[in-house]
Design a protein around this motif. Structure first.
Motif, PDB file in Angstrom:
ATOM      1  N   SER A  84     -12.944 -45.497 -26.633  1.00 29.67           N
ATOM      2  CA  SER A  84     -11.423 -45.679 -27.189  1.00 29.67           C
ATOM      3  C   SER A  84     -11.505 -44.931 -28.593  1.00 29.67           C
ATOM      4  O   SER A  84     -10.532 -44.138 -29.024  1.00 29.67           O
ATOM      5  CB  SER A  84     -11.039 -47.248 -27.355  1.00 29.67           C
ATOM      6  N   HIS A  85     -12.572 -45.055 -29.438  1.00 23.97           N
ATOM      7  CA  HIS A  85     -12.640 -44.511 -30.596  1.00 23.97           C
ATOM      8  C   HIS A  85     -12.505 -42.969 -30.660  1.00 23.97           C
ATOM      9  O   HIS A  85     -12.140 -42.246 -31.353  1.00 23.97           O
ATOM     10  CB  HIS A  85     -13.829 -44.951 -31.346  1.00 23.97           C
ATOM     11  N   LYS A  86     -13.460 -42.499 -29.566  1.00 27.70           N
ATOM     12  CA  LYS A  86     -13.368 -40.936 -29.270  1.00 27.70           C
ATOM     13  C   LYS A  86     -12.111 -40.564 -29.213  1.00 27.70           C
ATOM     14  O   LYS A  86     -11.696 -39.641 -29.483  1.00 27.70           O
ATOM     15  CB  LYS A  86     -14.206 -40.842 -28.087  1.00 27.70           C
ATOM     16  N   THR A  87     -11.149 -41.277 -28.306  1.00 34.09           N
ATOM     17  CA  THR A  87     -10.164 -40.824 -27.944  1.00 34.09           C
ATOM     18  C   THR A  87      -9.085 -40.738 -29.312  1.00 34.09           C
ATOM     19  O   THR A  87      -8.440 -39.910 -29.488  1.00 34.09           O
ATOM     20  CB  THR A  87      -9.238 -41.854 -26.980  1.00 34.09           C
ATOM     21  N   LEU A  88      -9.155 -41.514 -30.339  1.00 37.62           N
ATOM     22  CA  LEU A  88      -8.523 -41.683 -31.394  1.00 37.62           C
ATOM     23  C   LEU A  88      -8.991 -40.186 -32.131  1.00 37.62           C
ATOM     24  O   LEU A  88      -8.031 -39.751 -33.026  1.00 37.62           O
ATOM     25  CB  LEU A  88      -8.921 -42.878 -32.322  1.00 37.62           C
ATOM     26  N   ASN A  89     -10.138 -40.148 -32.237  1.00 38.91           N
ATOM     27  CA  ASN A  89     -10.726 -39.024 -33.128  1.00 38.91           C
ATOM     28  C   ASN A  89     -10.186 -37.612 -32.363  1.00 38.91           C
ATOM     29  O   ASN A  89      -9.745 -36.729 -33.162  1.00 38.91           O
ATOM     30  CB  ASN A  89     -12.167 -38.939 -33.053  1.00 38.91           C
ATOM     31  N   GLU A  90     -10.178 -37.406 -31.098  1.00 35.85           N
ATOM     32  CA  GLU A  90      -9.834 -36.229 -30.589  1.00 35.85           C
ATOM     33  C   GLU A  90      -8.494 -35.896 -30.091  1.00 35.85           C
ATOM     34  O   GLU A  90      -8.075 -34.797 -30.182  1.00 35.85           O
ATOM     35  CB  GLU A  90     -10.921 -36.150 -29.334  1.00 35.85           C
ATOM     36  N   LYS A  91      -7.747 -37.120 -29.885  1.00 34.66           N
ATOM     37  CA  LYS A  91      -6.337 -36.828 -29.338  1.00 34.66           C
ATOM     38  C   LYS A  91      -5.406 -36.339 -30.664  1.00 34.66           C
ATOM     39  O   LYS A  91      -5.520 -37.229 -31.672  1.00 34.66           O
ATOM     40  CB  LYS A  91      -5.897 -38.135 -29.050  1.00 34.66           C
ATOM     41  N   ALA A  92      -4.867 -35.211 -30.531  1.00 33.11           N
ATOM     42  CA  ALA A  92      -4.204 -34.807 -31.758  1.00 33.11           C
ATOM     43  C   ALA A  92      -2.700 -35.657 -31.832  1.00 33.11           C
ATOM     44  O   ALA A  92      -2.008 -36.160 -30.941  1.00 33.11           O
ATOM     45  CB  ALA A  92      -3.569 -33.443 -31.293  1.00 33.11           C
ATOM     46  N   ARG A  93      -2.427 -35.804 -33.151  1.00 33.59           N
ATOM     47  CA  ARG A  93      -1.242 -36.644 -33.418  1.00 33.59           C
ATOM     48  C   ARG A  93       0.080 -35.834 -32.673  1.00 33.59           C
ATOM     49  O   ARG A  93       0.234 -34.645 -33.068  1.00 33.59           O
ATOM     50  CB  ARG A  93      -1.033 -36.723 -34.951  1.00 33.59           C
ATOM     51  N   THR A  94       0.917 -36.761 -32.036  1.00 27.70           N
ATOM     52  CA  THR A  94       2.035 -36.089 -31.402  1.00 27.70           C
ATOM     53  C   THR A  94       3.336 -36.664 -32.159  1.00 27.70           C
ATOM     54  O   THR A  94       3.173 -37.880 -32.415  1.00 27.70           O
ATOM     55  CB  THR A  94       2.093 -36.430 -29.902  1.00 27.70           C
ATOM     56  N   TYR A  95       4.167 -35.868 -32.431  1.00 25.81           N
ATOM     57  CA  TYR A  95       5.612 -36.248 -32.909  1.00 25.81           C
ATOM     58  C   TYR A  95       6.619 -35.784 -31.768  1.00 25.81           C
ATOM     59  O   TYR A  95       6.405 -35.123 -31.106  1.00 25.81           O
ATOM     60  CB  TYR A  95       5.725 -35.629 -34.105  1.00 25.81           C
ATOM     61  N   VAL A  96       7.648 -36.420 -32.081  1.00 23.23           N
ATOM     62  CA  VAL A  96       9.075 -36.400 -31.231  1.00 23.23           C
ATOM     63  C   VAL A  96      10.359 -35.895 -31.929  1.00 23.23           C
ATOM     64  O   VAL A  96      10.239 -36.285 -33.151  1.00 23.23           O
ATOM     65  CB  VAL A  96       9.323 -37.508 -30.443  1.00 23.23           C
ATOM     66  N   HIS A  97      10.908 -35.145 -31.558  1.00 26.20           N
ATOM     67  CA  HIS A  97      12.129 -34.614 -32.048  1.00 26.20           C
ATOM     68  C   HIS A  97      13.209 -35.549 -31.529  1.00 26.20           C
ATOM     69  O   HIS A  97      13.290 -35.806 -30.134  1.00 26.20           O
ATOM     70  CB  HIS A  97      12.775 -33.285 -31.811  1.00 26.20           C
ATOM     71  N   MET A  98      14.239 -36.194 -32.154  1.00 25.35           N
ATOM     72  CA  MET A  98      15.017 -37.111 -31.813  1.00 25.35           C
ATOM     73  C   MET A  98      16.491 -36.913 -32.333  1.00 25.35           C
ATOM     74  O   MET A  98      16.505 -36.719 -33.628  1.00 25.35           O
ATOM     75  CB  MET A  98      14.732 -38.613 -32.036  1.00 25.35           C
ATOM     76  N   PRO A  99      17.482 -36.908 -31.472  1.00 23.81           N
ATOM     77  CA  PRO A  99      18.980 -37.013 -32.139  1.00 23.81           C
ATOM     78  C   PRO A  99      19.311 -38.338 -33.086  1.00 23.81           C
ATOM     79  O   PRO A  99      18.942 -39.323 -32.488  1.00 23.81           O
ATOM     80  CB  PRO A  99      20.015 -36.955 -31.006  1.00 23.81           C
ATOM     81  N   PRO A 100      19.603 -38.213 -34.371  1.00 24.38           N
ATOM     82  CA  PRO A 100      19.704 -39.545 -35.124  1.00 24.38           C
ATOM     83  C   PRO A 100      20.813 -40.462 -34.708  1.00 24.38           C
ATOM     84  O   PRO A 100      20.198 -41.651 -34.683  1.00 24.38           O
ATOM     85  CB  PRO A 100      20.238 -38.842 -36.305  1.00 24.38           C
ATOM     86  N   GLU A 101      21.627 -40.143 -33.709  1.00 20.80           N
ATOM     87  CA  GLU A 101      22.485 -41.182 -33.292  1.00 20.80           C
ATOM     88  C   GLU A 101      22.090 -41.999 -32.354  1.00 20.80           C
ATOM     89  O   GLU A 101      22.588 -43.070 -31.736  1.00 20.80           O
ATOM     90  CB  GLU A 101      23.894 -40.384 -32.832  1.00 20.80           C
ATOM     91  N   LEU A 102      20.582 -41.897 -31.824  1.00 20.93           N
ATOM     92  CA  LEU A 102      19.987 -42.341 -30.954  1.00 20.93           C
ATOM     93  C   LEU A 102      19.132 -43.720 -31.633  1.00 20.93           C
ATOM     94  O   LEU A 102      18.393 -44.369 -30.865  1.00 20.93           O
ATOM     95  CB  LEU A 102      19.203 -41.972 -29.935  1.00 20.93           C
ATOM     96  N   LEU A 103      19.084 -43.711 -32.946  1.00 19.66           N
ATOM     97  CA  LEU A 103      18.132 -44.456 -33.597  1.00 19.66           C
ATOM     98  C   LEU A 103      18.910 -45.557 -34.319  1.00 19.66           C
ATOM     99  O   LEU A 103      19.926 -45.275 -34.966  1.00 19.66           O
ATOM    100  CB  LEU A 103      17.400 -43.624 -34.813  1.00 19.66           C
ATOM    101  N   VAL A 104      18.363 -46.764 -34.469  1.00 20.45           N
ATOM    102  CA  VAL A 104      18.938 -47.683 -35.147  1.00 20.45           C
ATOM    103  C   VAL A 104      18.092 -48.139 -36.571  1.00 20.45           C
ATOM    104  O   VAL A 104      16.890 -48.163 -36.285  1.00 20.45           O
ATOM    105  CB  VAL A 104      18.901 -48.968 -34.394  1.00 20.45           C
ATOM    106  N   SER A 105      18.393 -48.110 -37.712  1.00 22.23           N
ATOM    107  CA  SER A 105      17.706 -48.483 -38.647  1.00 22.23           C
ATOM    108  C   SER A 105      17.338 -49.792 -38.778  1.00 22.23           C
ATOM    109  O   SER A 105      18.026 -50.631 -38.761  1.00 22.23           O
ATOM    110  CB  SER A 105      18.311 -47.875 -39.935  1.00 22.23           C
ATOM    111  N   ILE A 106      16.129 -50.077 -39.267  1.00 23.42           N
ATOM    112  CA  ILE A 106      15.799 -51.301 -39.514  1.00 23.42           C
ATOM    113  C   ILE A 106      15.228 -51.572 -41.202  1.00 23.42           C
ATOM    114  O   ILE A 106      14.328 -50.695 -41.752  1.00 23.42           O
ATOM    115  CB  ILE A 106      14.407 -51.532 -38.583  1.00 23.42           C
ATOM    116  N   GLU A 107      15.973 -52.206 -41.698  1.00 23.88           N
ATOM    117  CA  GLU A 107      15.639 -52.376 -43.204  1.00 23.88           C
ATOM    118  C   GLU A 107      14.163 -52.925 -43.490  1.00 23.88           C
ATOM    119  O   GLU A 107      14.203 -53.960 -44.310  1.00 23.88           O
ATOM    120  CB  GLU A 107      16.644 -53.115 -43.846  1.00 23.88           C
ATOM    121  N   VAL A 108      13.366 -52.380 -43.075  1.00 27.95           N
ATOM    122  CA  VAL A 108      11.694 -52.729 -43.456  1.00 27.95           C
ATOM    123  C   VAL A 108      11.050 -51.396 -44.191  1.00 27.95           C
ATOM    124  O   VAL A 108      11.391 -50.551 -43.514  1.00 27.95           O
ATOM    125  CB  VAL A 108      11.080 -53.611 -42.565  1.00 27.95           C
TER     126      VAL A 108
END
Length: 1687
Positions: free
Chosen positions: A1017-1041
């Motif tokens: 599991s740790h090896k996966t954490l090390n090797e797996k590249a961080r992935t990001y997503v693109h998202m239209p803003p109107e599909l997101l609800v803000s949480i005030e935290v």
């Protein structure tokens, strides 16, 4: 058991039937087989002859002794009786049984088989070798209840009657085979005298014999009559013999009697005999001189020399006998036999070697002397298989035969026997027994015949009894030889009188009496072995020898008189002489009826002594001292010092033998009254009480507490996390515990949380610090108590909304169903809100506001953020209702944007429209948002101004896809959402991820614990590249935290797992409720209930090791003081029951400890917060409705496929049975560490283990020891006290501690054995506690090795020698003294010390001495362990340290080869008393062989391993403990570990340790292989099939490598990624993914080449390894190195 009345009534009815038949007459002929009962199962037809039927009829009417010739079918009559009487008993429904007695084991075995095959009754055989002597009453009850016929030797029945295991009242028929033996002190006689004639309800007796007269010198009918009358009286029977012998002669072939005469020997060998006598005298004088040495002041050495002198004399007599009776050649063979009988084992020390060698030197000298009389050859001059060419063939012609006889090479008697064999012709037609008088004759002639070439067509063997003679055969060999003779594999059998009686060999064609029979019985019985038609009975007589002639005539006359008397005896005219019951001295046990007579008391005393503890220097036995006064003898009995009492003087008697018997009878009575003999008059054996008995479950071979057995158990609920506040409407008061997080990287910030629970936590649970390990950093979590917090109902509802939203979106799912699956998509919190909460998991984790100032006292719950979550839930509920209403609308659902109008482009990017509000672009960074279409939480990283929903879809959204052109189309197609602001810039979001186990520091490579799964599991954490997503803003609800709350949420699963574990430990502590005043920390208890399988940085192993020692010590002290009269063996047995795993398992389960044990690695993906629905459910398939699992055998298994440590949703999990026992010990260790001995004793009391010490018992022990007196060496005590630097208050304790049991000879009534028992546990706990405290950071396995190296007899023996304590040992053993001297020389490095490779170890007595002094000191200090350690620590120094730790050679070799990937092949063979061990180790380029030889198999293997280690060291390969350390896991977890990891460790180890070994090229290996082709040629191995389940191909390959001794294969794997989906497998195994693994494998076959193969792409790493292994197996088959059965 049956009452005498029942037995009596049955016997009366049976006798009435027979009487009526007798009166009416029985003129009918013998019945057909159908006349016998046919209801018996699988019984064979009995077809009696007329005379057998007549005898049977007589036997039914009265007790009868049937006198019939051997081979006439006496057993048939017995079978008829068994059938008749047995069927009658069964018809009456009564449980009486029948006994068949046979005087030898051979006959028991033979008759048992006949009865079993012919009667259909349940039968069983009994004799000493089956261990019957050790059976209890329960064993006999079981045998009697299950069997109808018991076939046994008479001694077995006599012992069972005396012990009251069997009563003759229970027997309906007793058959005595070879009943003529019922004379004198034979067991037959004792059975009848002691039991039969005294019985009220006597069984029917049936005796069988061919010769009722057995004494020598019978010459008249009167002599026969007297003997027969005496036999009848003893057996309460009347003789029945066949008058008309015509039928016998028709059915039974009688052997033709032939007297064969041979000439007397003319070669008297007088000069040779004189030389032999001179040689014997010389060596006897040498032994006599040794008897005068100082060493023989000790009785054992004096006895040894006397035995050697007797052995020397016996060997001399044997050689002379063979010389006179058989000739020079056989005398030469007899010498060789005597030499072979001398043990080749190494003697104990120099004096023993010197004395024992004299016998061997004598025989070697005699061999040379006789060899001088055999010229021409090195062995003998007649044509034998071992003769050299040109020696001549002296038996090929008559002249040479006569020459051999004339020269004395063979005697005329032996020559005549050879001629007789030569006349037999074809071997297949011959089956002959040759009876000889002496064992040496049988052995020598057998060897002689085997070497005569012209008799090579015969198969020859010999058979003797199993007496104490050095020439005797073991019972097993006797049985095998006899069976070989019966089957015809052996033609010529030379035998002593052991097979004279009863042995049935129907094809025996010839019996030869090489030596004359001495009695009528011997004559008749040996003649009866010739059973074949036209068989011969040949008696060899010396021509002109009147003594032999007269002896034979007397025997023949006696047989005639015997036959005539028996035949002509009128049963009605001869009145059966009434047997006079003799009054005998005896002792009876009223409760059982067991008895011991004066006659049997001596053997019982000896048996009692045999059961007392002894060693190689001391064999417990009684001593008898006689005094003669005024015509009377008086005997004083002295028992060993560890007996229940020591001395007793018996009553005066007229003879010494009777006085000995009477004192033994009195001693038996006293021993029984003291409890040393039980109510069956057997030595009392310690047995567990009924409550302590651990019964194995049905169908299970493994008992409780073993590693094999696995059990299903539940998990105890953590009460502190449960609550009922969810049902309250008016608010709740919580106990608050603030959680602060601080990272070692200053800029990394985490939000604090507060834990709200209904119950108050213990201080060491609610106020803790712990480290959580992330990639390249760690976070310190600080939990502190904050008092009480009151929440109103609205706040509680908001807090629950926070839980439901946050934890389901992070670690679960907020939406169920999907458009693509056709299942209606629903918002989780709309439908299942109430079901998400359970009273067993009812607590709150709420974020607190961060003030920026580190003030741990002031804090506030972040209610704005929590309320924001409640608002988001309301928003999502509303949207889900709208979605449900528009579900059938093809136009799709508009995005829930707050503007309400659709814009195709965004004129200004300063404001971003989210689903629930609009936000300025500058406020977006690090905002926590929730996607309305997936329910996942993200954090915003940036605004991507150059991309909008109308941009081309890049596949980097939350689900990969390449079938959509724009983002807008993707969301419309996938979710049916129509974007209202497609022109807005997209947001770059950071995805949420699964929770990880943060409790284990994977960054620390030296961490000895941790699991393979977590490493992956740790090896996966090390090797797996961080992935990001693109998202239209109107599909997101803000949480005030703040984003810090989100970051902290990933820490909560690990934190709460640890907190929950501590709460469970605290809960267990509360149940134990220790009142000793010391608080045991919950973290210590947690360590004690945590197994290695949990992969934590701590486990129970260290505490288990300590607890084992503490428990052993506490139990030892209790038993030592509680039972002052019990000897060391009884104390050890009791201690073993208390501390054994089965008992500890029962103790643990009785206290429901199994529910507290943590036995599985923490899986954060299965952690469920209150209000969260698990996305990884494991439904219960255990068929148990309750949380607890009943302790039932159906929930136990030995199936290796059962996975241990994985729990279902109800908490049921399989657990190793031994784990519970280990936890019991670990908790004892924890309480000892936390609260000292008193706390540990309190825990044992809670367990139900009785170890409470009474001060009065200690005072009594001290008072008893103070009475010890011993005069001979008064200054020993003072000198010894000065050496150990401790002065004893009670000198008697030290005196007892240094007194060996052999001092019995000088009158000592005590010995150190009990103190040694106590001191063993004292030193164990002291040294273990020292090591535990000194080395807190070492691996538990290494700590175990340190203890093993420190707490052992060898270590203590060295301590004794270093401090010169051995000088003060009080003993009377020359053997012990010699061994101590040899050992002192060895340790001092003296030149004449023994070779260390021979495994020189200190005498156990030296180690015992150190232990017993420790035990004595403990009592003297009134159980002050600290004071004992103060004295013993310098004595024991230097105590082994990790850097000085040396493993035993065999273990070191095994660990080295494991790390290198090599296999060791082991072969052990027995050579006399020695064991020869051979270890073979195949390296890449050479085969190494190590050999060892010793009495002990373990030592021999150790010697061989030491040789291999030295050889490996020369090659630059050496052992390094640090390099060989492995991550240790329990049981199945280890078996299921990844083999690829071990392959990597092998490669690494080779690089580190084998720098001197360069890898060979393929060519050089091939050349080397050609040179060694002949040496390494092996048969091609075959494997039946390859297991194609996961791991199967690798297992098949590893087994092949182990069998062929090839080094372990190496694997290399790599991961490949693809943007398009990859399909793996077919059908139900079909899988789709974007990553694949491919592995290569290399296998180095010694003396061949390196083979390398690649496997196919697979979805996971393990499957890729299997693919590579499979490819290698097929390649090996292709190259002819393997055959696969199913291919």
């Amino acid at each position: 058991m049956h009452s005498p009345e029942l037995a009596s009534s049955w016997k009366r009815s049976f006798e009435e039937k027979n009487l009526k038949r007798e009166v009416e007459g029985d003129k009918n002929p013998p019945p057909s087989p159908s006349a016998f009962p046919s209801s018996l199962p699988s019984s064979k037809e009995l077809c009696p002859r007329s005379y057998q039927w007549k005898a049977f009829e007589v036997a039914k009417r009265r007790n009868t002794i049937v006198v019939l010739d051997t081979g006439t079918g006496k057993t048939m009559i017995a079978l008829m009786l068994i059938r008749e009487i047995g069927q009658t008993v069964k018809a009456d429904g009564r449980k009486l049984f029948m006994i068949f007695l046979a005087p030898t084991v051979h006959l028991v075995n033979q008759q048992f088989k006949v009865i079993k095959d012919s009667t259909g009754f349940e039968a069983q055989e009994y004799y000493g070798a089956k261990g019957v002597d050790e059976w209890s009453a329960k064993c006999w009850e079981k045998e009697i209840s299950e069997h109808d016929v018991l076939v046994m030797t008479p001694q077995i029945l006599l012992d069972a009657l005396r012990k009251a295991f069997i009563s003759l009242e229970m027997v309906c028929l007793m058959i005595l085979d070879e009943c003529h033996r019922a004379t004198g002190n034979h067991p037959y006689t004792k059975i009848m005298k002691e039991f039969y004639h005294k019985s009220v309800n006597k069984p029917k007796i049936f005796g069988m014999t061919a010769s009722p007269v057995i004494r020598k010198g019978v010459s008249s009918s009167m002599d026969c009559e007297n003997q027969i009358s005496e036999l009848e009286s003893i057996l309460d029977c009347q003789i029945y013999a066949i008058e008309d012998r015509d039928e016998l002669e028709v059915f039974i072939p009688s052997a033709k009697e032939i007297n064969r005469f041979y000439d007397a020997s003319q070669f008297h060998n007088l000069d040779l005999k004189e030389k032999l006598k001179s040689s014997w005298s010389k060596f006897d004088d040498l032994l006599l001189n040794l008897q005068g040495s100082p060493m023989t002041q000790y009785k054992d050495m004096d006895d040894k020399l006397k035995a050697l002198r007797k052995r020397l004399s016996n060997d001399h007599a044997k050689i002379l006998y063979c010389l006179d009776d058989l000739g020079l050649i056989c005398a030469y063979e007899a010498v060789k036999v005597c030499i072979e009988n001398i043990s080749n084992a190494q003697e104990e020390f120099e004096f023993c070697t010197q004395s024992s060698s004299q016998c061997k030197y004598f025989l070697q000298e005699v061999l040379g002397i006789i060899g001088e009389y055999l010229p021409h050859v090195t062995y003998h001059p007649i044509s034998m298989k071992s003769s050299k060419a040109g020696d001549g063939n002296y038996l090929d012609s008559g002249s040479n035969i006569l020459k051999a006889v004339d020269m004395g090479y063979i005697t005329p008697k032996l020559h005549d026997l050879l001629q007789l064999f030569q006349s037999f012709g074809v071997a297949s037609e011959v089956l002959s027994i040759v009876f000889v008088e002496r064992i040496i004759t049988a052995k020598v002639i057998e060897r002689f015949i085997k070497k005569i070439m012209y008799l090579s067509h015969f198969t020859v063997s010999y058979l003797t009894g199993s007496n104490s003679s050095v020439d005797a055969l073991a019972p097993k060999v006797q049985m095998e030889t006899l069976e070989s003779f019966r089957s015809g594999k052996v033609n010529l059998l030379f035998s002593t009188d052991v097979v004279e009686e009863g042995i049935h060999v129907p094809n025996c064609s010839c019996v030869i009496r090489f030596d004359l029979p001495r009695t009528v019985r011997s004559y008749v019985q040996s003649r009866g072995r010739a059973r074949q038609k036209d068989s011969q009975f040949i008696i060899m007589l010396e021509r002109g020898n009147t003594v032999q002639r007269d002896q034979l005539f007397d025997i023949i006359r006696s047989e005639y008189s015997m036959t005539d008397t028996a035949t002509n005896r009128d049963p009605d005219g001869c009145t059966l002489k009434a047997y006079t019951i003799e009054e005998m001295d005896a002792y009876f046990v009223d409760s059982t009826g067991a008895s011991v007579t004066a006659d049997s008391s001596v053997s019982l005393i000896h048996r009692y002594c045999e059961k007392l503890p002894g060693d190689k220097y001391f064999t417990p036995k009684p001593f008898f001292h006689f005094t003669y006064m005024e015509g009377m003898y008086e005997c004083k009995l002295t028992l060993p010092p560890n007996a229940a009492f020591q001395t007793m003087t018996g009553p005066a008697s007229k003879n010494s033998h009777l006085s000995k018997q009477l004192v033994c009878l009195e001693a038996c009575k006293r021993l029984h009254q003291m409890g040393a003999l039980d109510d069956h008059l057997l030595p009392y054996v310690e047995e567990p009480s009924q409550n302590d008995i651990i019964v194995k479950s049905k169908g299970s071979t493994a008992g409780a507490g073993t590693t094999k057995r696995k059990e299903l158990h539940g998990t105890t609920q953590t009460r502190a996390l449960s609550g009922t506040w969810g049902e309250k409407l008016d608010g709740t008061i919580f106990q608050a515990y603030k959680i602060d997080f601080s990272c070692n990287i200053v800029d990394e910030l985490y939000s604090g949380f507060v834990l709200l629970v209904e119950s108050k936590l213990d201080d060491d649970v609610g106020n803790i610090e712990m480290d959580l390990y992330l990639i390249s950093k760690f976070v310190k979590a600080c939990v502190s108590s904050c008092g009480q917090v009151c929440l109103d109902s609205e706040q509680v509802r908001s807090a629950m909304c926070f839980h439901e939203l946050f934890f389901n979106s992070l670690f679960g799912r907020l939406f169920t169903g999907s458009r693509s699956s056709g299942v209606r998509r629903e918002f989780l919190l709309n439908t299942e809100q109430k079901s998400l909460w359970s009273s067993s998991n009812m607590y709150l984790l709420l974020p607190i506001e961060s003030s920026g100032i580190l003030n741990y006292d002031s804090w506030r719950i972040n209610w704005p953020g929590i309320n924001s979550c409640a608002s988001v839930i309301q928003f999502l509920e509303k949207q889900s209702q709208l979605s449900a209403g528009n579900m059938n609308d093809d136009t799709g659902n508009p995005s829930p944007c707050s503007t309400g109008s659709v814009e195709t482009e965004c004129k200004s990017i300063s404001t971003i429209h989210l689903a629930n509000n609009s936000v300025h672009v500058n406020n977006l960074k690090n905002m926590v948002v929730l996607a309305i279409h997936t329910g996942r939480i993200y954090s915003i990283l940036d605004v991507v101004v150059d991309m909008s929903a109308e941009s081309s879809f890049d596949g980097n959204a939350d689900v990969n896809s390449s079938n959509n052109t724009t983002f807008a189309e993707y969301f419309n197609n996938k979710y049916g959402i129509v974007l209202m602001h497609p022109g807005q810039p997209l947001l770059l979001l950071k995805q949420s991820h699964n929770a990880h186990n943060l409790l284990v520091n994977f960054n620390d490579e030296g961490d000895p614990l941790g699991g393979e799964a977590l490493q992956t599991s740790h090896k996966t954490l090390n090797e797996k590249a961080r992935t990001y997503v693109h998202m239209p803003p109107e599909l997101l609800v803000s949480i005030e935290v703040p984003i810090t709350v989100l970051k902290s949420c990933y820490l909560l699963p690990s934190l709460m797992h640890r907190l929950e574990s501590l709460m469970l430990a605290s809960q267990l502590r509360e149940e134990i409720a220790c009142t000793t005043g010391s608080q045991i920390s919950s973290s210590l208890i947690l360590e004690a209930i945590t197994t290695l399988r949990c992969c934590e940085s701590f486990s129970m192993e260290r505490l288990e090791l300590l607890g084992d020692s503490v428990l052993k010590y506490a139990v030892s002290c209790y038993l030592f003081l509680k039972y002052p009269k019990k000897h060391e063996g009884q104390l050890s047995a009791r201690r073993s029951w208390v501390v054994c795993n089965s008992t500890l398992h029962k103790v643990g389960t009785d206290r429901c400890l199994q529910g507290y044990i943590r036995d599985g690695a923490f899986d954060p993906r299965r952690w469920v917060a209150p209000g969260q629905r698990s996305i990884r459910p494991v439904p219960c398939s255990c068929k148990v409705d309750t949380l607890e699992v009943p302790l039932d055998s159906k929930f136990q298994t030995e199936d290796t496929k059962v996975v241990v440590g994985k729990s279902c949703d109800r908490g049921h999990r399989w657990m190793g049975s031994k784990t519970i026992a280990d936890c019991v010990e670990a908790l004892i260790g924890a309480y000892y560490v936390g609260g000292g001995l008193n706390a540990a004793l309190h825990l044992m009391k809670w367990y139900g283990i009785d170890v409470e010490l009474e001060p009065a018992l200690l005072d009594e022990a001290i008072a008893t020891a103070s009475l010890r007196t011993y005069i001979p060496k008064a200054n020993e005590i003072e000198t010894l006290e000065a050496k150990i630097e401790y002065e004893f208050s009670v000198k008697g304790l030290l005196l007892e501690a240094i007194t060996h049991a052999t001092e019995q000879e000088l009158g000592a009534g005590y010995c150190y054995q009990r103190l040694e028992f106590l001191g063993d546990s004292v030193l164990d706990v002291l040294i273990t506690w020292h090591l535990y405290q000194s080395y807190r950071d070492i691996d538990p396995g290494e700590l175990t090795d340190l203890r093993s190296a420190s707490v052992n007899n060898e270590s203590f023996a060295q301590v004794a020698v270093r401090r010169n304590l051995q000088q003060h040992l009080q003993h009377c053993s020359g053997l012990l003294l010699g061994q101590i001297r040899e050992y002192v020389k060895y340790l001092s490095g003296s030149d004449d010390a023994p070779n260390p490779l021979q495994g020189t170890k200190g005498p156990k007595t030296l180690g015992d001495l150190v232990e017993s002094i420790a035990g004595a000191m403990l009592i003297d200090t009134k159980l002050n362990l600290n004071e004992v350690w103060r004295v013993f620590k310098p004595l024991l120094s230097p105590i082994v340290t990790p850097d000085k730790l040396e493993l035993p050679p065999l273990r070191e070799l095994n660990e080295l080869c494991d790390s290198l990937g090599y296999f060791i092949k082991e072969k052990c063979t027995n050579k006399g008393e020695l064991v020869h061990a051979e270890l073979r180790l195949q390296l890449i380029d050479v085969l190494l062989v190590g050999e060892g030889c010793c009495r002990s198999k373990k030592v021999a293997k150790g010697q061989a391993a030491a040789q291999l280690l030295k050889n490996l060291e020369k090659r630059g390969i050496s052992y390094s403990r640090s390099a060989s350390k492995r991550r240790k896991q329990g049981g199945d977890a280890f078996n299921q570990s990844n083999n690829e990891d071990s392959s990597k460790s092998i490669k690494t180890y080779k690089r580190q340790k084998t720098t001197g070994m360069q890898p060979c090229t393929s060519t050089s290996l091939m050349n080397n292989g050609l040179q060694n082709a002949c040496k390494s040629k092996l048969d091609t191995p075959v494997i039946k099939s390859i297991n194609m389940k996961k791991g199967g191909p690798r297992s098949s390959l590893y087994e092949l490598c182990k069998r062929m001794q090839w080094p372990m294969p190496g694997f290399e794997s790599k991961e490949e990624r693809s943007r398009s989906p990859i399909i793996f497998g077919e059908g139900s195994e079909r899988r789709e993914g974007f990553s694949s693994f491919i592995s290569s494998i290399s296998l180095h076959i010694p003396n061949y080449r390196i083979m390398k193969c690649w496997g196919d792409h697979r979805a996971d790493k393990k499957s890729s390894l299997d693919s590579a292994a499979l490819a290698m197996l097929h390649e090996l088959q292709r190259q002819g190195k393997l055959i696969i059965g199913d291919s």
